[in-house]
Design an enzyme around this catalytic site. Sequence first.
Site, short mmCIF file in Angstrom:
data_model
loop_
_atom_site.label_atom_id
_atom_site.label_comp_id
_atom_site.label_asym_id
_atom_site.label_seq_id
_atom_site.Cartn_x
_atom_site.Cartn_y
_atom_site.Cartn_z
N SER A 404 0.83 -1.21 0.00
CA SER A 404 0.00 0.00 0.00
C SER A 404 0.86 1.26 0.00
O SER A 404 0.50 2.25 -0.61
CB SER A 404 -0.86 0.07 1.26
N HIS A 425 -1.77 -3.08 -6.90
CA HIS A 425 -2.40 -2.66 -5.63
C HIS A 425 -3.90 -2.89 -5.69
O HIS A 425 -4.63 -2.15 -6.35
CB HIS A 425 -2.06 -1.19 -5.37
N GLU A 437 -4.77 -0.55 -8.87
CA GLU A 437 -3.70 0.39 -9.22
C GLU A 437 -2.50 -0.42 -9.71
O GLU A 437 -2.07 -1.36 -9.02
CB GLU A 437 -3.30 1.24 -8.00
#
Length: 643
Positions: A404, A425, A437
């Site tokens: 993260s 992500h 992501e």
Amino acid sequence: MTVSIQHEGEIAVVTVDNPPVNALGQTLRQGLWDAVGTLDADASVRAVVLICAGRTFIAGADVTEFGKPPVPPHLPDLVDRLEQAVKPWVAAIHGSALGGGFEVAMGCRFRVALDSASVGLPEVTLGIVPGASGTVRTPRLAGVEAAVELVTTGRPFKAAKALSLGLVDAVVTGDLRAEAVAFARTALTQPLPQPISARPVTSPDAGWWEEQRKAIAKRAKGEIAPLRALDCLRMAAEKPFSDAMAHERATFLELRASNQAAALRYIFFAERGAPKPAHLGDAKPRNIRSAAVIGGGTMGAGIAAALRDAGLPVILIERDDEAVQRGLANLRSIFDGAVKRGKLTEAQAGARMDGVTAGSDYALLSDTDLVIEAVFEDLTVKRAVFAQLGQTCRADAILATNTSYLDPRLIAEGLPRPDRFIGLHFFSPANVMKLLEIVPTPATSPETLATGFALARTLGKIPVQAGICDGFIGNRILKRYRAEAETLVRRGSPIAAIDAAMRAYGFAMGPFEAQDLGGLDIAFLQREGARASGQDVAETLGDILVRAGRKGQKTGGGWYDYAPGDRSPKPSESTANLLAEQISTGPALTPEDIATRLTKAMADEGRAILAEGIALKPSDIDLVEVHGYGYPRWRGGPMFAAG
Ligand code: 3HC
Ligand code: NAI
């Protein structure tokens, strides 16, 4: 030819061929208009089958025409003309008959669908109502209740359900064209049913309509189209056909020009553009036939579930046997939940689990195409994992991290062939949330990047490329949003007023109740880590609460208090006391002021992210917010809303 006509004896077959999805642009409308005239005038023709080439039946009006003035023949007139044709038309549906496509099908005297097809009126998802009799003919075809569900949710129905409700007349398998022609021949041996516009409709009582209104208003959270669609449906059930048509058309034209429709169209096209960004060029994605996940916690289990849902065999690696069993239990509970909600059968859930090989031995990974790491958010732990992956995986296996906040470049340090390394992500719950992501490092090859995008498509996710910074796109904006919300608290806005303002704006939850749900400690630990490494991170109000043991719902209180077993937030005196010294009185803000302040902060951060090249375009930021953070879709996202 967009519209062509062939003959099979007394049956004419009209084929629509307007790639990619046979949208009803002007040329197609005109082609169908002319075909009705031609075939009515052809004495050798007794019935007509309308079928489409390519991947789908007509998928709707051409959305790209929505910003422009309507050009004749107008769709409602075309649907009327089909219905009034002397020769009966049979719509032969494969893929999806959506919006104007289903309205055209309702202009036909009959509808025959392949068993794999679906039909629907998704207009509300574009901020409009059906504009060519969808709200008026559907209740006459399938009754008011089915029509209300179809139109106000915008969700399509599969062929079998459509058949049971009377939306289609027959469901067939195999050769659709042959089946539809045979259907037409049989239909000619019997009296024709009435055209839909001439069929009666029975309206439920006023109380039923009120109940629907309340339920839809609750769901819509500020979105106007579903309620306006309900008004159209009520009109259709209570008033003559022509009055209801006039009302529907006026509503359609009004909403088509609305801000909400503009926002929803923008997101519609942004979503479709996301999987194929121009800069990928002709980089070829690697073929992914098997995948592995390292770590079976919250994220690892969710990612493994997403991979299994997409049909990929999965290897799950955990630290030791006990952790392997916990990981498997996490995964099983995801599928059990799907069974409880009716999304999977027991057998399907069993098959999902059968496709998982779990263990603690990295040797299991020797022939895996893709490995996604989801272990603790700790650089040392992650590096140790990649060191092992570097030794055991094939040299061309794609290796991904779900970090993260850590810098993917540091995670990949020392990895042989860093060109196959990438950040992927996912968002929690990873098998549900649509956002992915994709974070390349400077060493990531175009082929690896393209594989990330292709994987998103396989998993049904919306991919957005992000550059490397603290929090990538989404969590970085989240941080700014929360900081701004805290600033308002410091200036005297009540916590509950801020949450209420953001709910009124269209979020499912405000910033503080959302933190209480997820836990305040995660962001706190991250800030503490940054402080420990020497960074200057200012004390937040959240830090004060966590230090006092208030980590959110899981500790019985955070920003709010929670009674045991009750998730509804209650304003907290303890929180007020803990924060009292930090709070001064500022100007009273209206809910609109609050929402403007907070969404502007998000857009400001978005602009900084663009300027730094972390995001490639504004619509990527909006997709991140809409699909990862609950930004109301009908507002288009912070960048769109900021204009
Ligand atoms: N108008 C214009 N373009 C459309 C379109 C439409 N209605 N529907 C899809 N497209 C385009 C997409 O933008 C995409 O273009 P691109 O290749 O240049 O990016 C291309 O068609 C393929 O679309 P998908 O990637 O979505 O293809 P899929 O095969 O995954 O899905 C589909 C096919 C299920 C038909 C899906 O495209 C879809 O849901 N389309 C929207 C359907 C819709 O909302 N129809 C209602 C329109 S409003 C209306 O009809 C008003 C009427 O009541 C008057
Ligand atoms: P978690 O604590 O629920 O799960 C981590 C799992 O990794 C545990 O089951 C642990 O046993 C396992 N593990 C630890 N070291 C291991 C090793 N060497 N080999 C194999 N397994 C090992 O954590 P969570 O929440 O699933 O997070 C995992 C990663 O995903 C972190 O990097 C986190 O930042 C990231 N992430 C978390 C999100 C969230 O909402 N929880 C969202 C997006 C990313």
